[in-house]
Design an enzyme around this catalytic site. Structure first.
Site, PDB file in Angstrom:
ATOM      1  CG  ASN A   9      -1.687   1.402   1.389  1.00  0.00           C
ATOM      2  OD1 ASN A   9      -1.903   2.102   0.459  1.00  0.00           O
ATOM      3  ND2 ASN A   9      -2.295   1.219   2.659  1.00  0.00           N
ATOM      4  CD1 TRP A  10       3.547   0.862  -2.847  1.00  0.00           C
ATOM      5  CD2 TRP A  10       3.586   2.342  -4.802  1.00  0.00           C
ATOM      6  NE1 TRP A  10       4.000  -0.090  -3.835  1.00  0.00           N
ATOM      7  CE2 TRP A  10       4.151   0.856  -4.962  1.00  0.00           C
ATOM      8  CE3 TRP A  10       3.506   3.141  -5.745  1.00  0.00           C
ATOM      9  CZ2 TRP A  10       4.786   0.541  -6.267  1.00  0.00           C
ATOM     10  CZ3 TRP A  10       4.100   2.519  -6.997  1.00  0.00           C
ATOM     11  CH2 TRP A  10       4.613   1.607  -7.324  1.00  0.00           C
ATOM     12  CE  LYS A  11      -0.146   3.034   4.704  1.00  0.00           C
ATOM     13  NZ  LYS A  11      -0.082   3.443   6.439  1.00  0.00           N
ATOM     14  CG  HIS A  96      -5.822   1.955   5.021  1.00  0.00           C
ATOM     15  ND1 HIS A  96      -5.505   3.071   5.835  1.00  0.00           N
ATOM     16  CD2 HIS A  96      -4.876   1.102   4.857  1.00  0.00           C
ATOM     17  CE1 HIS A  96      -4.329   2.697   6.534  1.00  0.00           C
ATOM     18  NE2 HIS A  96      -3.736   1.454   5.693  1.00  0.00           N
ATOM     19  CD  GLU A  98      -3.099   5.587   6.819  1.00  0.00           C
ATOM     20  OE1 GLU A  98      -2.987   5.434   5.288  1.00  0.00           O
ATOM     21  OE2 GLU A  98      -2.157   5.219   7.336  1.00  0.00           O
ATOM     22  CD  GLU A 168      -3.630  -2.180   7.161  1.00  0.00           C
ATOM     23  OE1 GLU A 168      -2.562  -2.587   6.609  1.00  0.00           O
ATOM     24  OE2 GLU A 168      -4.104  -1.206   7.115  1.00  0.00           O
ATOM     25  N   GLY A 174       2.083   2.493  10.689  1.00  0.00           N
ATOM     26  CA  GLY A 174       3.093   3.559  10.744  1.00  0.00           C
ATOM     27  C   GLY A 174       3.887   4.028  11.752  1.00  0.00           C
ATOM     28  CB  SER A 214       4.917  -1.498  11.980  1.00  0.00           C
ATOM     29  OG  SER A 214       4.519  -0.182  12.169  1.00  0.00           O
ATOM     30  N   GLY A 235       2.710  -1.001   4.386  1.00  0.00           N
ATOM     31  CA  GLY A 235       3.066   0.251   4.070  1.00  0.00           C
ATOM     32  C   GLY A 235       4.274   0.686   3.727  1.00  0.00           C
ATOM     33  N   GLY A 236       4.823   1.348   4.848  1.00  0.00           N
ATOM     34  CA  GLY A 236       6.166   1.836   4.556  1.00  0.00           C
ATOM     35  C   GLY A 236       7.289   0.990   4.145  1.00  0.00           C
TER      36      GLY A 236
HETATM   37  P1  PGA Z   1       2.695   0.451   7.955  1.00  0.00           P
HETATM   38  O1  PGA Z   1       1.371   0.537   7.149  1.00  0.00           O
HETATM   39  O2  PGA Z   1       3.285  -1.107   6.969  1.00  0.00           O
HETATM   40  O3  PGA Z   1       3.402   1.578   7.128  1.00  0.00           O
HETATM   41  O4  PGA Z   1       2.475   0.415   9.264  1.00  0.00           O
HETATM   42  C1  PGA Z   1       0.350  -0.556   6.825  1.00  0.00           C
HETATM   43  C2  PGA Z   1      -0.949  -0.034   6.120  1.00  0.00           C
HETATM   44  O5  PGA Z   1      -1.616   1.012   6.596  1.00  0.00           O
HETATM   45  O6  PGA Z   1      -1.482  -0.746   5.194  1.00  0.00           O
END
Ligand code: PGA
Length: 251
Positions: A9-11, A96, A98, A168, A174, A214, A235-236
């Site tokens: 997930n590149w966000k 998600h 977010e 999640e 993050g 994470s 994500g990251g």
């Molecule tokens: P993260 O994000 O790996 O940076 O914690 C995961 C996500 O929100 O899909």
């Protein structure tokens, strides 16, 4: 049969040229990942057309990070499921945390979004997860159960073939804090049970349930070794091709 998947997930990261380079780097290393592991990259909307050209004909599948809850028309700023399908998207992430937290996404909206995505032939990666207060209050199982019921109980066993669930925990996204494998497995097993209650054991057993929050090369192996954890939504660490591929090699 249940599929193992690692999805990036590149966000809201990378410009289009940077995203194309990242996709090329993932593609170049994808042969190092065992054949049974599905690889997905979920890019920003602006990147989809260009990244589609990069991954075309490869094992790397393209995903969006959201889609509209309406078919088409006067909805400024929205992107429909049909638009996603038309550029070669195979998947969309929905719900998600977010989007739930910053953009007011509700379970009711997610039912509509999921329905429209499935109607367009897209697969859906539906995210659920509790926040820190809910975990500290011991309500994590309840919260995830409710989110699954509110959205997925509106669909059929047939629909479930194209739905992946991502657990999640909001407090792990993050933040560098990963759920322990025990914490994640507890929720994954619970989600599978909630799915079994509605769709039967076979459908629940065949559903891919990803962990996100994470997840990185150093903890993926431990997480993916658990019986109900079928991969990750990353994500990251998905912003570095080497890390993303290393995670996909962790089964
Ligand atoms: P993260 O994000 O790996 O940076 O914690 C995961 C996500 O929100 O899909």
């Amino acid at each position: 049969m249940r599929k193992k998947i690692v999805a990036g997930n590149w966000k809201m990261n990378t410009t289009v040229p940077e995203g194309v380079e990242l996709a090329k780097a993932v593609l170049a290393k994808s042969a190092e990942v065992p054949a049974g592991v599905g690889l997905i990259v979920a890019t920003p909307f602006t990147h989809l057309t260009e990244v589609a050209k990069v991954v075309k004909g490869s094992r790397v599948e393209l995903s969006a990070q959201n889609c509209a809850d309406k078919v088409s028309g006067a909805y400024t700023g929205e992107v429909s499921a049909a638009m996603l399908e038309s550029v070669g998207c195979k998947w969309t992430i929905l719900g998600h945390s977010e989007r739930r937290q910053y953009y007011g996404e509700t379970d009711a909206k997610l039912v509509e979004k999921t329905r429209l995505a499935l109607e367009q032939g897209l697969g859906v990666i539906l995210c659920v997860g509790e926040n820190l207060d809910q975990r500290e209050a011991g309500k994590h199982l309840e919260v995830c159960t409710e989110q699954i019921k509110n959205v997925l109980y509106n669909f059929s066993a047939e629909d479930m073939k194209r739905i992946v669930v991502a657990y999640e925990p909001v407090w792990a996204i993050g933040t560098g804090k990963t759920a322990t494998a025990d914490q994640a497995e507890e929720i994954h097993a619970c989600i599978r049970k909630v799915l079994a209650d509605k769709f039967g054991a076979k459908v629940a057993d065949d559903t891919t349930i990803l962990y996100g929050g994470s997840c990185k090369p150093s903890n993926a192996k431990e997480l993916f070794s658990r019986k109900d954890i079928d991969g990750g939504l990353i994500g990251g660490a998905a912003l570095k091709a080497d890390d993303f591929i290393a995670i996909a090699q962790s089964f």
